[in-house]
Structure formats: C-alpha cells, structure tokens
Design an enzyme around this catalytic site. Structure first.
Site, short mmCIF file in Angstrom:
data_model
loop_
_atom_site.label_atom_id
_atom_site.label_comp_id
_atom_site.label_asym_id
_atom_site.label_seq_id
_atom_site.Cartn_x
_atom_site.Cartn_y
_atom_site.Cartn_z
N ASN A 156 0.80 -1.23 0.00
CA ASN A 156 0.00 0.00 0.00
C ASN A 156 0.83 1.27 0.00
O ASN A 156 0.32 2.33 -0.30
CB ASN A 156 -0.94 0.00 1.20
N GLY A 193 -13.88 -3.19 0.05
CA GLY A 193 -14.62 -2.42 -0.94
C GLY A 193 -14.06 -1.03 -1.19
O GLY A 193 -13.95 -0.60 -2.34
N CYS A 219 1.80 8.60 12.17
CA CYS A 219 1.68 9.11 13.52
C CYS A 219 1.37 7.94 14.44
O CYS A 219 0.35 7.28 14.29
CB CYS A 219 0.56 10.13 13.62
C1 LIG Z 1 -6.69 -0.49 3.50
C2 LIG Z 1 -5.94 -1.73 3.73
C3 LIG Z 1 -6.35 -2.66 4.70
C4 LIG Z 1 -7.50 -2.39 5.65
O1 LIG Z 1 -8.72 -2.41 5.03
P1 LIG Z 1 -10.04 -1.92 5.80
O2 LIG Z 1 -11.14 -2.35 4.92
O3 LIG Z 1 -9.92 -0.46 5.89
O4 LIG Z 1 -10.05 -2.60 7.12
C5 LIG Z 1 -5.63 -3.82 4.82
N1 LIG Z 1 -4.58 -4.08 4.04
C6 LIG Z 1 -4.15 -3.22 3.11
C7 LIG Z 1 -2.96 -3.57 2.27
C8 LIG Z 1 -4.81 -2.02 2.92
O5 LIG Z 1 -4.37 -1.17 2.00
#
Ligand SMILES: *Cc1c(COP(=O)(O)O)cnc(C)c1O
Length: 400
Positions: free
Chosen positions: A155, A204, A330
């Site tokens: 991410n 989603g 943070c």
């Molecule tokens: C956003 C994200 C999550 C968490 O997803 P939520 O639906 O907000 O709980 C988990 N893993 C990765 C790699 C993400 O980018």
C-alpha cells in the site's frame, strides 16, 4: 478542463464510490430492504439473490467460484478471520506462521497477538525494491508451518509480490497461502488458481465500493479450507462470519468488482502512463528525486518518491490543495518514519521526506501536471529555506 480543489491523489487510503456502484445499491436501502437470511418471503429472497449475484461478480474478478466468497466488514476483518481462524483450527499440530515485514498492520498486529498465544512468527525482509524473495519463504518453512501470509501488493510503495512463485513453494510443502489483496484487487489481474492462493482478503473502499464492506476468499476444493469464526451467531456465510449481511454495501461491492474487471486492462495502461509522466515531470523540475520501490512490477497507480535535502514534516504542511500521504505514520502522537520505507533501506530522514501519490479512476492529466508543478515548487522553496538557514548558521559560527 478546469481543476477542482483540493486535488485527490490518495487513492491508496480510500476511493470514492463509483456512481454506477452507488446506483446499483440504492434500491437495496429502500424498496428492496429485505434481510438476505429471511427464507420465508420475497423480501428475503430478493436480497439473497442480490448478494449471490455480488458473490459471483467478486469471484469472477479473481478466478474463484461464488461459494468461496465470505463477506466481511473490510480487509482488517478478513485478515483477522484468515489468520486467527486458521490458527484456531490447527489444534497444536502446527504453530508457525511466515509473513513479511511490510504487511499492513492488520496482519502484523494479528501475528503479534498470535505470538503471545504461543505461535512462532517469521517476518521475512524485503529487498531494496520492496519484494520478498520466494527462496526466503522456502527456507523459512518448517514441518510446523501452518501458513504463509504475504500481501499481493504493498500500500505504500506499490511493490507487487511474487505470489505465483511463493504459491508454488507453499503448494509443494503443504503449507497454506493467504494474501492481503486490498491494494491489488481490481488494479492488476489476480487469479487464485494460477497463484496457488488459498485465502485472499479484499476491501470495498479501495476499489470504488463503500467503506465497511469486504470479503475473504476461502478455497473450497483442493484443498477445502476451514476457518474458525471470530463471531458466533446466526451462522451466516457458511458459519464463518455470523451477522446480518450489509446487502446494499455488498451489492455495490459486487458491481464495483464487475466494473474493475471490465476496465482493468485499459485503466492500468492509462494510470501507469500518468504515473510515469508525474515522475518524469518531477525529475525534470528538480534534482534529488528518488523513486521508492520498484520500477517494474509495481501497481500502475502508485508513485512513491523521496526528495533529498528537505525536512520531511514540512512537505505536506506546505501543500494545502492536494490530498497526499507522506512516508511517516503518527503513532501515539509522535511522527515516525514508515516501517515499509525503512524496510527497503531508506534512512529515517529520506523516509520522512517521502511522498506517496495514489492515482485513480477520476485522476486527470491536468491534475497530475498541477501536482507535479506544485510539489516541485514547494520542494525548491523548502530547499532554498534550508540552505539559507544553514548559510546563516555558518556565518554566525565563523564570525565568533
Ligand atoms: C486499507 C488496507 C487494509 C485495511 O482495510 P479496511 O477495509 O480499511 O479494514 C488492509 N490491508 C491493506 C494492504 C490495505 O491497503
């Protein structure tokens, strides 16, 4: 086309709901409000039919079958069910999990929790490009390993992981493979069979569906996988996730998955070109722009760069009309450099002086050009200020 402000370039944090997904959802809030678990009347049947359609739409995106999709509240929950649910079924025969240092907190913290319950966890490093070496996975697996959990794509710096290679190894060794595909789903082609993945998490809101709805793919054949539930109750979702289904959210999620599948090939090409143009424009305007993460094998909509010679915290503070993310997190009030950027070998200063650009479906050429010019201007100003401050310091020490 006129720009509207602020410009949104933080699509890794969340995405807007696609208007087509919203349109599909709307009747399920009002006229078609039934509970998908109501078996005795048409309201329930209609809701159940809509949920099953969404199951099929999501399954089609990843080469699964509809019966292998378990709806959840998001990827945090999916990751929790996958890891804790599998751990609970292992019953003392296996007590070892292999993962990577760059996973999302919802995998890392679950592993930490399992460690307090007696599980052994091996966290594999990544190379400078942010990639796990499949041979490290092979070496880490022991006779007690239950599961390998490696994300499909990161991410922060977009590195796509060598899942097919890892899947071949886990298959050969009789170990399960879970992947958090929150950032990859709908952005790059994914096929659970070709990858040898046994469990896959989604959410989603990273793919143009609403927040608060997600899914977990759980393989049903060769091998059939059982996960113990975290919630007990009505036995929804084949007993793996009790709780009344969020029918409108699921309908939107399914429609969004269908749109992603249809538009992925063209969209990946468009976004990769925009992303490259952003990097080239920044690099042409400024010296000292470094790419974080890989050049090849990266999410098409991700750019993460560091700027030498600037104070990290000051970059985003100086940009008030573009939504961006920095290379810091943070934690309990203090600003810490990102553990992902540190894992690819960046020092604290460069990690803090990094910016993540997340492009998406509604990003335009004009927005990318605006962002490149604005960021270049701000970095040049911050460097000028830093140099002036150093000059003044130098003058005052040499004059005493
Ligand atoms: C956003 C994200 C999550 C968490 O997803 P939520 O639906 O907000 O709980 C988990 N893993 C990765 C790699 C993400 O980018």
């Amino acid at each position: 086309m006129a720009l509207t402000f602020p410009v949104y370039l933080d699509y890794h944090a969340t995405t807007p709901v696609d208007p087509r997904a919203l349109e599909a959802m709307l009747p399920y809030f009002t006229a078609r409000f039934g509970n998908a678990a109501s078996r005795s009347h048409a309201f329930g049947w209609e809701a159940e039919k809509a949920v099953d359609r969404a199951r099929g739409q999501l399954a089609a995106l990843i080469g699964a079958s509809a019966g292998e999709i378990v709806f959840t509240s998001g990827a945090t929950e999916s990751n929790n069910i996958a890891l804790k649910g599998l751990a609970a079924t292992a019953r003392g025969t296996r007590d070892h999990i292999v993962t990577s240092v760059i996973e999302h907190k919802s995998v890392l913290d679950v592993c930490r929790q399992l460690q307090t319950e007696g599980w052994q966890v091996t966290s594999l490093p990544v190379n400078r490009e942010g990639r796990v070496d499949p041979e490290d996975v092979r070496r880490a697996i022991t006779g007690r390993t239950l599961l390998v959990s490696v994300m499909a794509a990161n991410n922060e710096m977009g590195a796509i992981q060598p899942l097919a290679e890892i899947g071949a190894i886990t298959r050969e060794r009789g170990v399960l493979l879970h992947t958090d595909a929150s950032q990859a789903a709908g952005k790059i082609p994914l096929d659970v069979k070709a990858l040898g993945v046994d469990l896959m998490s989604f959410t989603g809101h990273k793919m143009y569906a609403p927040k608060g709805v997600g899914a977990l793919y759980v393989r049903r054949r060769a091998p059939r996988i059982d996960v113990a539930p975290l919630f007990h109750g009505g036995g929804h979702e084949r007993g793996m996730r009790s709780g009344t289904l969020n029918v409108p959210g699921i309908v939107g999620f399914g429609r969004a998955a269908e749109i992603n599948a249809a538009e992925l090939p063209a969209e990946a090409v468009r976004l990769a070109a925009l992303r490259d143009r952003l990097f080239e424009r920044l690099s042409a305007a400024l010296p000292g722009v470094g790419l974080n993460g890989p050049r090849e094998g990266r999410l098409p909509h991700n750019l993460n760069v560091h700027f030498t010679g600037v104070e990290g915290g000051s970059i985003l503070m100086a940009i008030d009309d573009i939504a961006l993310s920095s290379g810091s997190a943070c934690s309990s009030g203090s600003v810490e450099p990102s553990y992902v950027l540190k894992a690819i070998g960046l020092g604290d200063a460069l990690a803090l002086a990094s910016v993540r650009f997340g492009l998406g479906r509604f990003t335009t050429d004009a927005e990318v050009d605006y962002a490149a010019d604005k960021v270049a201007k701000v970095i040049a100003q911050l460097r000028g200020r830093g140099a002036a401050a150093r000059g003044a310091r130098h003058f005052s020490t040499s004059s005493t």
